[in-house]
Design a protein around this motif. Structure first.
Motif, mmCIF file in Angstrom:
data_model
loop_
_atom_site.group_PDB
_atom_site.id
_atom_site.type_symbol
_atom_site.label_atom_id
_atom_site.label_comp_id
_atom_site.label_asym_id
_atom_site.label_seq_id
_atom_site.Cartn_x
_atom_site.Cartn_y
_atom_site.Cartn_z
ATOM 1 N N SER A 136 103.447 -8.066 11.437
ATOM 2 C CA SER A 136 102.421 -8.851 12.114
ATOM 3 C C SER A 136 102.955 -9.356 13.446
ATOM 4 N N TYR A 137 102.031 -9.718 14.340
ATOM 5 C CA TYR A 137 102.429 -10.250 15.641
ATOM 6 C C TYR A 137 103.251 -11.527 15.449
ATOM 7 N N PRO A 138 104.354 -11.717 16.190
ATOM 8 C CA PRO A 138 104.906 -10.923 17.288
ATOM 9 C C PRO A 138 106.085 -10.060 16.849
ATOM 10 N N ARG A 140 105.852 -6.817 15.358
ATOM 11 C CA ARG A 140 105.584 -5.393 15.249
ATOM 12 C C ARG A 140 106.368 -4.611 16.312
ATOM 13 N N ASP A 143 105.217 -5.039 19.768
ATOM 14 C CA ASP A 143 105.568 -6.330 20.364
ATOM 15 C C ASP A 143 107.028 -6.360 20.804
ATOM 16 N N GLY A 179 98.622 -0.043 16.148
ATOM 17 C CA GLY A 179 97.963 -1.188 15.534
ATOM 18 C C GLY A 179 96.692 -0.865 14.788
ATOM 19 N N ASN A 475 96.368 -14.751 17.887
ATOM 20 C CA ASN A 475 96.794 -14.220 19.172
ATOM 21 C C ASN A 475 95.912 -13.034 19.545
ATOM 22 N N LYS A 477 96.477 -10.312 20.834
ATOM 23 C CA LYS A 477 97.074 -9.000 20.619
ATOM 24 C C LYS A 477 96.890 -8.499 19.189
ATOM 25 N N GLU A 478 96.461 -9.374 18.278
ATOM 26 C CA GLU A 478 96.217 -8.951 16.900
ATOM 27 C C GLU A 478 94.991 -9.695 16.384
ATOM 28 N N THR A 481 95.127 -10.714 11.268
ATOM 29 C CA THR A 481 96.474 -10.775 10.717
ATOM 30 C C THR A 481 96.397 -10.474 9.231
#
Length: 595
Positions: A136-138, A140, A143, A179, A475, A477-478, A481
């Motif tokens: 998961s972010y951050p 991955r 990332d 992703g 976030n 970016k994802e 989650t």
């Protein structure tokens, strides 16, 4: 006179042609590609060129013959620690990635990976296969510097982090491409190599240098889904003596032989893909300017041939921590070079930097050293060094527990904190059976002090050194989650592990206060009775009574509050109290959540 003029013209034309050809050659080799290949649970002697008489690895044998290799190369006893060392060039105890599950297989986001070091220099970076440093972010790979990502989640296909529709399938697996969850077609190892070959071909066509990391999950289990033609080949063999020194004769039975035949079939499939990769590099004219590195991540996943040593995955005996390291780079490395100097996985980061000519990121402290001189066999004055390796279960490393200090001639091992270490002369005693600590007291004391100094150092890398990284929620970016049992933390007497009645908590950071949907998948099979579910996120509590026949429940548009939080999900079904299979948390826009 005319003849002289003609000769001069011809000479001039030949000179121009030579300059042109030289310029073309320089142009073609103006960048260096790096392909880093690592297999999962393939032991350091699961190769034909290492004396394994049962296993067929012709392409790796050819790679070893045409390349250079280090004959005493070390890795960690298990998956995640090796991957953290490899990706960062630093001891994994500095990186917070200390175990393989329950939240300890996550790399501190502040760590700099080799992909993050190469990308600013213009490298196109890709990973294909197994990451095992955070899903998961951050955390991955995308990332952490990788631009092209095709991976499975967690420690392997068939583990609790698998998406439900994946169902542990090596054939036609569900993978994650940049992703996005995707249903793939084919055998997983073939898929990784096929995508990797397309990636480097595209980069070469655009004259862009490539760094790609092919990390197969084979020959890690489960073993039910393997290349069938190869399985039949090995099942027909007599595998009675395909094992190491310590295998109890009673374990030499049909069940063991069947597992070994399946592992061998997965390994030969990897070898076949190695052959396809090298053929592809030739076809796209990238063989000479590509450094291909090959290693395995730890000892074999079960009793197998480990030469004159003993040990397997999880052990700090030589069989558990030795790997091959093959380096193939026709323009730079002499074919057949074999160097016996000790080296380890954390040395590959600075070695790749040296090979590519990319500067180390400013301020980055590496534990590894550039071993390119060893591969070129021109390191006559190589300094003596000690290698440090350790792994054991638990939330925090304990000193002198399943640890080893390795020098060129000797090795000191530690089993438990309150027990003295054992000293072995590896050249004279490769099976580590004769403890010399009582006779060589000065050396044993020196290596013990080296270990103590190392452990104090790595344990004080940062404040709260062994605190696990937190998963970030909310976030951009994802969008969603996914929390799985791979990353949950201990919660009560049944919280440790992946059993059906286990329960755990997730350490998260909610980045933004606002509305979220929380979907809880509490099983792949429909509940036989009603289910009582409680979800707690920090101080926020959500509760539901769910009728029988369901597998999931959604709490829509609930408000979560920014900050560091703990997420705890309790499911009560009859007399059974347990945790969920997975939790999906999706941030909602303010507009979409309005009534």
């Amino acid at each position: 006179m005319l003849h002289l003029i003609n000769c001069r013209i011809v000479f001039a034309l030949l000179t121009v042609l030579a300059v042109f050809l030289l310029a073309t050659k320089v142009q073609a080799a103006k960048h260096t590609n790096v392909i880093l290949i690592m297999t999962d649970d393939q032991g350091g002697w699961d190769y034909g060129f290492k004396g394994n008489r049962h296993l067929s690895t012709p392409n790796l044998d050819t790679m070893a013959a045409n390349g250079a290799r280090l004959s005493r190369f070390y890795v960690s006893p298990v998956c995640t620690p090796t991957r953290a060392n490899l990706m960062t060039g630093r001891y994994n105890y500095r990186t917070r990635a200390i175990d393989t599950y329950i939240g300890r297989a996550m790399l501190e986001p502040a760590e700099v990976t080799i992909a993050e070091a190469l990308a600013p220099a213009g490298y196109r970076t890709g990973i294909f296969g197994k990451w095992h440093l955070g899903d998961s972010y951050p955390l991955r790979p995308q990332d952490q510097g990788f631009q092209e990502v095709l991976v499975h989640r967690g420690g392997g296909i068939g583990q609790p982090s698998d998406p439900p529709e994946g169902a542990g399938k090596y054939t036609n697996p569900v993978l994650f491409h940049n992703g996005e969850k995707k249903q793939m077609h084919g055998y997983c190892t073939d898929i990784y190599f096929d995508h990797a070959m397309k990636f480097i071909e595209q980069n070469e066509s655009q004259d862009k240098p490539t760094f790609m990391y092919i990390a197969t999950n084979a020959p890690h289990g489960p073993f039910d889904d393997v290349p069938e033609d190869l399985r039949k080949k090995y099942q027909a063999m007599d595998l009675t003596d395909a094992y190491g020194l310590d295998l109890n004769p009673k374990r030499k039975n049909e069940k063991q032989f069947d597992k070994t035949s399946r592992v061998f079939s997965m390994i030969e499939n990897i070898d076949q893909n190695i052959g396809k990769l090298f053929q592809h590099l030739k076809q796209i004219d990238a063989l000479d300017n590509t450094l291909v590195l090959f290693l395995n991540d730890n000892g074999p996943n079960g009793p197998r041939y480990v030469g004159e040593h003993r040990g397997s995955k999880g052990s700090v005996n030589e069989g558990g921590i030795r790997s091959v390291l093959i380096a193939h780079w026709p323009s730079q490395l002499k074919a057949g070079t074999v160097n016996p100097t000790i080296a380890a996985h954390y040395d590959l980061f600075p070695t790749i930097l040296a090979a590519t000519g990319v500067d180390k990121p400013k301020g980055l402290q590496l534990d590894g050293v550039n071993v390119l001189p060893l591969l070129k066999d021109n390191a006559d004055q190589w300094p003596e060094r000690s290698l440090f390796l350790q792994w054991h279960r638990g939330d925090e490393p304990q000193p002198r527990t399943n640890a080893a200090v390795v020098t060129q001639d000797y090795k000191m091992t530690f089993s438990k904190p309150n027990e003295p270490g054992k000293l072995f002369h590896l050249q004279n005693d490769p099976a580590e059976r004769q403890d010399l600590a009582g006779a060589e007291t000065k050396l044993a004391s020196n290596l013990t002090e080296q270990y103590n100094t190392w452990f104090r150092d790595v344990s004080s890398t940062r404040p709260d050194n062994y605190a696990p990284p937190r998963i970030h929620i909310g976030n951009p970016k994802e969008e969603t989650t996914v929390l799985t049992r791979q990353d949950w933390r201990y919660s009560g007497p049944k919280g440790k592990g992946w059993t059906s009645d286990a329960r755990g908590q997730w350490l998260v950071t909610i980045e933004q206060t606002g509305p979220y949907d929380i979907k809880v998948l509490f099983g792949t099979e429909k509940a036989q009775s009603s289910v009582e579910m409680t979800v707690q996120v920090g101080h926020d509590l959500f509760h539901a009574e769910i009728p029988a026949g369901r597998t999931e429940h959604v709490f829509p548009n609930v408000t979560l509050h920014a900050g560091e939080q703990t997420i705890d999900v309790k499911i009560v079904e009859g007399k059974l109290e347990r945790g969920p299979k997975m939790v999906y948390i999706t941030q909602k826009s303010q507009e979409s959540s309005a009534p």
